[in-house]
Scaffold this active site. Structure first.
Site, PDB file in Angstrom:
ATOM      1  CB  CYS A 182      -0.641  19.599  29.233  1.00 24.50           C
ATOM      2  SG  CYS A 182      -1.236  21.141  29.491  1.00 24.50           S
TER       3      CYS A 182
ATOM      4  CB  CYS B 242       2.862  25.815  33.003  1.00 24.72           C
ATOM      5  SG  CYS B 242       3.463  24.426  32.599  1.00 24.72           S
TER       6      CYS B 242
HETATM    7 FE1  FES Z   1       1.783  23.044  32.542  1.00 21.99          FE
HETATM    8 FE2  FES Z   1      -0.233  21.741  31.697  1.00 21.99          FE
HETATM    9  S1  FES Z   1      -0.364  23.724  32.296  1.00 21.99           S
HETATM   10  S2  FES Z   1       2.003  21.000  31.561  1.00 21.99           S
END
Ligand code: FES
Length: 127
Positions: free
Chosen positions: A107, A33
């Protein structure tokens, strides 16, 4: 979706920022991400001569779960010895925040990896 604890930690994150004269700094990114986290530690020795986390601050650029779990990590790790802090698991962090939705479990890895990165760097520098 998110627990009340997650939302509270997200809206009022604890121990955010930098420690100017930090003894250790960790940095970790999530390649999927792109979220980023820095961990700053102030380390001292306790009465038994063990090194422990006297102070900890984090800076997190990330999702709600990343901010809440990195903030939770600071509350969990403060006062722990380095050996104890290295063993904090992503599940421990997820449990502390009252659980995370399954797609957001990864996460909490950002927080634990950031702390491990700081401690490993500190130990390498010292030995
Ligand atoms: Fe990147 Fe949660 S979506 S750490």
């Amino acid at each position: 979706m998110y627990s009340n604890k997650v939302m509270d930690l997200f809206k009022h994150p604890r121990n955010i920022g930098e420690i100017k004269d930090a003894d250790a700094i960790g940095k970790v990114g999530n390649p999927i991400c792109g979220d980023l986290m820095w961990v700053y530690l102030k380390i001292e020795k306790n009465k038994k001569g063990e090194e422990f986390i006297k102070d900890i601050k984090v800076k997190t650029f990330g999702c709600v779960a990343a901010i809440a779990t990195s903030s939770a990590l600071t509350e969990i790790a403060k006062g722990m010895t380095l050996d104890e802090a290295e063993k904090i698991s992503k599940q421990q962090v997820a449990d502390y925040v009252g659980g995370l939705p399954p797609p957001k479990l990864h996460c909490s890895v950002l927080a634990t990896d950031g702390l491990k990165n700081a401690i490993e760097g500190y130990k390498k520098k010292k030995h």
